[in-house]
Design a protein around this motif. Structure first.
Motif, PDB file in Angstrom:
ATOM      1  N   LYS B   6       0.786  -1.256   0.125  1.00  0.00           N
ATOM      2  CA  LYS B   6      -0.071   0.000   0.103  1.00  0.00           C
ATOM      3  C   LYS B   6       0.672   1.122   0.123  1.00  0.00           C
ATOM      4  O   LYS B   6       0.456   2.242  -0.825  1.00  0.00           O
ATOM      5  CB  LYS B   6      -0.951  -0.038   1.127  1.00  0.00           C
ATOM      6  CG  LYS B   6      -1.976   0.969   1.179  1.00  0.00           C
ATOM      7  CD  LYS B   6      -3.130   0.694   2.114  1.00  0.00           C
ATOM      8  CE  LYS B   6      -4.441   1.425   1.554  1.00  0.00           C
ATOM      9  NZ  LYS B   6      -5.634   0.842   2.126  1.00  0.00           N
ATOM     10  N   ILE B   7       1.982   1.288   0.758  1.00  0.00           N
ATOM     11  CA  ILE B   7       2.888   2.340   0.906  1.00  0.00           C
ATOM     12  C   ILE B   7       3.505   2.718  -0.555  1.00  0.00           C
ATOM     13  O   ILE B   7       3.297   3.745  -1.104  1.00  0.00           O
ATOM     14  CB  ILE B   7       4.010   2.202   1.657  1.00  0.00           C
ATOM     15  CG1 ILE B   7       3.556   2.280   3.336  1.00  0.00           C
ATOM     16  CG2 ILE B   7       5.304   3.226   1.267  1.00  0.00           C
ATOM     17  CD1 ILE B   7       4.914   1.770   4.300  1.00  0.00           C
ATOM     18  N   ALA B   8       3.678   1.657  -1.381  1.00  0.00           N
ATOM     19  CA  ALA B   8       4.166   1.814  -2.543  1.00  0.00           C
ATOM     20  C   ALA B   8       3.366   2.232  -3.498  1.00  0.00           C
ATOM     21  O   ALA B   8       3.483   3.115  -4.272  1.00  0.00           O
ATOM     22  CB  ALA B   8       4.853   0.366  -3.332  1.00  0.00           C
ATOM     23  N   LYS B   9       1.919   1.902  -3.476  1.00  0.00           N
ATOM     24  CA  LYS B   9       0.922   2.518  -4.137  1.00  0.00           C
ATOM     25  C   LYS B   9       0.702   3.675  -4.105  1.00  0.00           C
ATOM     26  O   LYS B   9       0.317   4.315  -5.011  1.00  0.00           O
ATOM     27  CB  LYS B   9      -0.326   1.368  -3.827  1.00  0.00           C
ATOM     28  CG  LYS B   9      -1.328   1.265  -4.936  1.00  0.00           C
ATOM     29  CD  LYS B   9      -2.869   0.642  -4.464  1.00  0.00           C
ATOM     30  CE  LYS B   9      -4.091   1.242  -4.210  1.00  0.00           C
ATOM     31  NZ  LYS B   9      -5.113   0.718  -3.494  1.00  0.00           N
ATOM     32  N   ILE B  10       0.519   4.267  -2.738  1.00  0.00           N
ATOM     33  CA  ILE B  10       0.317   5.635  -2.298  1.00  0.00           C
ATOM     34  C   ILE B  10       1.352   6.519  -2.997  1.00  0.00           C
ATOM     35  O   ILE B  10       1.073   7.540  -3.689  1.00  0.00           O
ATOM     36  CB  ILE B  10       0.092   5.789  -1.089  1.00  0.00           C
ATOM     37  CG1 ILE B  10      -1.233   5.063  -0.715  1.00  0.00           C
ATOM     38  CG2 ILE B  10       0.057   7.273  -0.688  1.00  0.00           C
ATOM     39  CD1 ILE B  10      -1.567   5.278   0.906  1.00  0.00           C
ATOM     40  N   LYS B  11       2.882   5.837  -2.808  1.00  0.00           N
ATOM     41  CA  LYS B  11       3.875   6.822  -3.196  1.00  0.00           C
ATOM     42  C   LYS B  11       3.995   7.212  -4.820  1.00  0.00           C
ATOM     43  O   LYS B  11       4.362   8.041  -5.107  1.00  0.00           O
ATOM     44  CB  LYS B  11       5.272   6.078  -2.771  1.00  0.00           C
ATOM     45  CG  LYS B  11       5.316   6.505  -1.529  1.00  0.00           C
ATOM     46  CD  LYS B  11       6.953   6.254  -1.035  1.00  0.00           C
ATOM     47  CE  LYS B  11       7.842   7.127  -1.442  1.00  0.00           C
ATOM     48  NZ  LYS B  11       9.032   6.963  -0.770  1.00  0.00           N
ATOM     49  N   LYS B  12       3.310   6.063  -5.354  1.00  0.00           N
ATOM     50  CA  LYS B  12       3.111   6.360  -6.971  1.00  0.00           C
ATOM     51  C   LYS B  12       2.411   7.307  -7.416  1.00  0.00           C
ATOM     52  O   LYS B  12       2.646   8.093  -8.364  1.00  0.00           O
ATOM     53  CB  LYS B  12       2.792   4.838  -7.719  1.00  0.00           C
ATOM     54  CG  LYS B  12       3.607   3.845  -7.769  1.00  0.00           C
ATOM     55  CD  LYS B  12       3.122   2.751  -8.619  1.00  0.00           C
ATOM     56  CE  LYS B  12       4.068   1.797  -8.936  1.00  0.00           C
ATOM     57  NZ  LYS B  12       3.498   0.498  -9.522  1.00  0.00           N
ATOM     58  N   LEU B  13       1.417   7.787  -6.434  1.00  0.00           N
ATOM     59  CA  LEU B  13       0.640   8.926  -6.813  1.00  0.00           C
ATOM     60  C   LEU B  13       1.227  10.348  -6.410  1.00  0.00           C
ATOM     61  O   LEU B  13       0.606  11.317  -6.869  1.00  0.00           O
ATOM     62  CB  LEU B  13      -0.710   9.027  -5.839  1.00  0.00           C
ATOM     63  CG  LEU B  13      -1.585   7.643  -6.099  1.00  0.00           C
ATOM     64  CD1 LEU B  13      -2.747   7.749  -5.135  1.00  0.00           C
ATOM     65  CD2 LEU B  13      -2.154   7.753  -7.463  1.00  0.00           C
ATOM     66  N   HIS B  14       2.561  10.113  -6.299  1.00  0.00           N
ATOM     67  CA  HIS B  14       3.393  11.446  -6.288  1.00  0.00           C
ATOM     68  C   HIS B  14       3.486  11.788  -7.826  1.00  0.00           C
ATOM     69  O   HIS B  14       4.086  12.963  -8.141  1.00  0.00           O
ATOM     70  CB  HIS B  14       4.712  11.414  -5.606  1.00  0.00           C
ATOM     71  CG  HIS B  14       4.573  11.233  -4.252  1.00  0.00           C
ATOM     72  ND1 HIS B  14       5.558  11.360  -3.128  1.00  0.00           N
ATOM     73  CD2 HIS B  14       3.533  10.501  -3.330  1.00  0.00           C
ATOM     74  CE1 HIS B  14       5.055  11.447  -2.180  1.00  0.00           C
ATOM     75  NE2 HIS B  14       3.986  10.795  -2.049  1.00  0.00           N
ATOM     76  N   GLN B  15       3.536  10.898  -8.705  1.00  0.00           N
ATOM     77  CA  GLN B  15       3.657  11.039  -9.914  1.00  0.00           C
ATOM     78  C   GLN B  15       2.546  11.224 -10.866  1.00  0.00           C
ATOM     79  O   GLN B  15       1.609  10.300 -10.743  1.00  0.00           O
ATOM     80  CB  GLN B  15       4.496   9.975 -10.598  1.00  0.00           C
ATOM     81  CG  GLN B  15       5.988   9.553 -10.046  1.00  0.00           C
ATOM     82  CD  GLN B  15       6.704   8.226 -10.272  1.00  0.00           C
ATOM     83  OE1 GLN B  15       6.564   8.024 -11.529  1.00  0.00           O
ATOM     84  NE2 GLN B  15       6.875   7.667  -9.199  1.00  0.00           N
ATOM     85  N   LYS B  16       2.589  12.234 -12.008  1.00  0.00           N
ATOM     86  CA  LYS B  16       1.510  12.291 -12.797  1.00  0.00           C
ATOM     87  C   LYS B  16       1.067  11.177 -13.490  1.00  0.00           C
ATOM     88  O   LYS B  16      -0.155  10.618 -13.623  1.00  0.00           O
ATOM     89  CB  LYS B  16       1.862  13.511 -13.614  1.00  0.00           C
ATOM     90  CG  LYS B  16       0.800  13.784 -14.953  1.00  0.00           C
ATOM     91  CD  LYS B  16       1.491  14.861 -15.868  1.00  0.00           C
ATOM     92  CE  LYS B  16       0.179  15.477 -16.646  1.00  0.00           C
ATOM     93  NZ  LYS B  16      -0.501  14.303 -17.249  1.00  0.00           N
ATOM     94  N   LYS B  17       2.004  10.651 -13.960  1.00  0.00           N
ATOM     95  CA  LYS B  17       1.617   9.145 -14.680  1.00  0.00           C
ATOM     96  C   LYS B  17       0.724   8.161 -14.019  1.00  0.00           C
ATOM     97  O   LYS B  17      -0.410   7.754 -14.677  1.00  0.00           O
ATOM     98  CB  LYS B  17       3.117   8.297 -14.798  1.00  0.00           C
ATOM     99  CG  LYS B  17       2.944   7.149 -15.701  1.00  0.00           C
ATOM    100  CD  LYS B  17       4.413   6.447 -15.853  1.00  0.00           C
ATOM    101  CE  LYS B  17       3.847   5.146 -16.479  1.00  0.00           C
ATOM    102  NZ  LYS B  17       5.074   4.099 -16.073  1.00  0.00           N
ATOM    103  N   PHE B  18       0.966   7.926 -12.892  1.00  0.00           N
ATOM    104  CA  PHE B  18       0.014   7.078 -11.881  1.00  0.00           C
ATOM    105  C   PHE B  18      -1.179   7.727 -11.427  1.00  0.00           C
ATOM    106  O   PHE B  18      -2.325   7.116 -11.196  1.00  0.00           O
ATOM    107  CB  PHE B  18       0.827   6.594 -10.662  1.00  0.00           C
ATOM    108  CG  PHE B  18       1.996   5.656 -11.263  1.00  0.00           C
ATOM    109  CD1 PHE B  18       1.638   4.119 -11.700  1.00  0.00           C
ATOM    110  CD2 PHE B  18       3.337   6.040 -11.300  1.00  0.00           C
ATOM    111  CE1 PHE B  18       2.455   3.570 -11.947  1.00  0.00           C
ATOM    112  CE2 PHE B  18       4.336   5.007 -11.405  1.00  0.00           C
ATOM    113  CZ  PHE B  18       3.890   3.872 -12.154  1.00  0.00           C
TER     114      PHE B  18
END
Lengths: 251, 251
Positions: B6-18
């Motif tokens: 979940k941490i990884a999933k949320i951190k991806k949202l720092h990026q526009k792409k995700f």
């Protein structure tokens, strides 16, 4: 080739502590650097790529001793994500309260903490003819790289002084009208400005401090739309609107 | 205890792409989160410290499933330098042009690139009663963490649409008056606004694009002081002054 020692020395200026110690700060980017060259500011170090030097330094300006650096080297010392081929170290000018012109208006900043906001305020003040800016001692320094960047060269044209604002306002009381930005009072478009007013802008979240409030002659507010649910305006936005109204009244 | 996954999933949202892929974005901080809770926005994940939950979630609001996290865990997923005890994942609402109210004004943004500027513009638009914002396709997304942060919750109250601005303006031509911010034209304080105008603000360095310029009914400019040597105003500052003038004209 720049020495490791020099790289370390310049990188230290990313930090407030070393800017305070040395009285120097970093300016980057063609526009700001060319404006510094036209000003009376003292340049202590001048680093540029060969390309930048050939393109922008006219023979007259070449009196300045330029140290050629590679883009890689610039990347290591720059405060920017994308370095811009030129970086200079400038001596911080020192102004005192006695150098302020009594006939010109003053913008006073009470604890503005965000460097980007401060830089935008300095740029906006330049546009609206406020060349005298007095900052409270807890206002972020304008020599912070983010403030320098946001000011777009306008810091060069302003007399910026850090001082105890309550003391300054006590001295100026009765000599200039002191306005302050609040959430109530006189609507900004109804204010009657004179050419040498002082306008005080408060901190982004806490507003103008109580000790200063009591010295203010007139509180100004910026009317929101009836439908609005926003709680406040950004400090740079509030500054811009008050200085805009001031400028309109001067014509 | 939050899972690594979940941490990884949320951190991806720092990026526009995700954010684009998932249609979700991060909102942090008590003020904004409480405002999202009062809104119709859909919350996909709700992470808070035990302390925050006890302090801010009333029994009614506890319907929301909250995942308890430690401050250390929040630090790992936050977009902020100083995490603020609560972080939620929100579904991006989708508005279409047909949902715009013909009787209300529109703010149009032509390639605003700086997320902090965009957030400040959204906050300012909220203050001055502009709840409809149309952004060109090259304007930075308002779900960028820096834009969300600077908007101070105002993104919740705005209909924000990304579209081809030239197409939109062609459709609206003759139905609303289209104003644009330039360095010449009618002085902002002389503009005659109606309640459903469109006001276009251009890119920070290149201004309004030529294809749009030809669709503009009236160019507005913000007069500088005679003594001023500043070349331009920040885009958020220019927006604020035009919306301020619009708002004054509505009373």
């Amino acid at each position: 080739m720049i020495t490791k020692n020099k790289i370390a020395k310049i990188k230290k200026l990313h930090q407030k502590k070393f800017r305070d110690e040395t009285g120097c700060f970093i300016v980057e980017g063609t526009k700001s650097v060319l404006e510094v060259l036209e000003s009376e500011l003292v340049i202590k170090d001048f680093l540029a790529t060969e390309n930048w030097k050939n393109r922008f330094l006219t023979p007259k300006k070449q009196l300045q001793k330029v140290e050629i650096v590679s883009e890689k080297e610039l990347e290591r010392i720059s405060t920017l994500q994308t370095p811009q081929e030129v970086l200079i170290i400038v001596e911080k000018p020192r102004f005192t309260i006695s150098e302020l012109d009594n006939n010109l208006p003053i913008l006073a900043l009470d604890d503005i903490r965000d460097p980007g906001n401060l830089g935008t305020i300095i740029r906006t003040a330049d546009w609206f003819g406020f060349s005298q800016i007095v900052c409270s001692l807890r206002t972020v320094e304008y020599t912070n790289p983010k403030a320098i960047q946001a000011s777009m060269g306008s810091f060069i044209r302003a007399k910026i002084i850090y001082a105890d604002l309550t003391e300054i306002c006590t001295q100026m009381k009765g000599k200039r009208k002191i306005f302050g930005s609040f959430l109530s009072g006189t609507s900004s478009n109804k204010a009657k400005f004179s050419s040498n007013d002082m306008i005080i802008i408060g901190n982004e979240s806490t507003g103008i401090s109580p000790s200063l409030s009591s010295l203010i002659d007139e509180s100004l507010y910026i009317a929101a739309a009836k439908s609005s649910k926003a709680e406040s305006l950004n400090a740079a936005i509030a500054t811009a609107i008050l200085l805009y109204q001031f400028q309109l009244s001067q014509n």
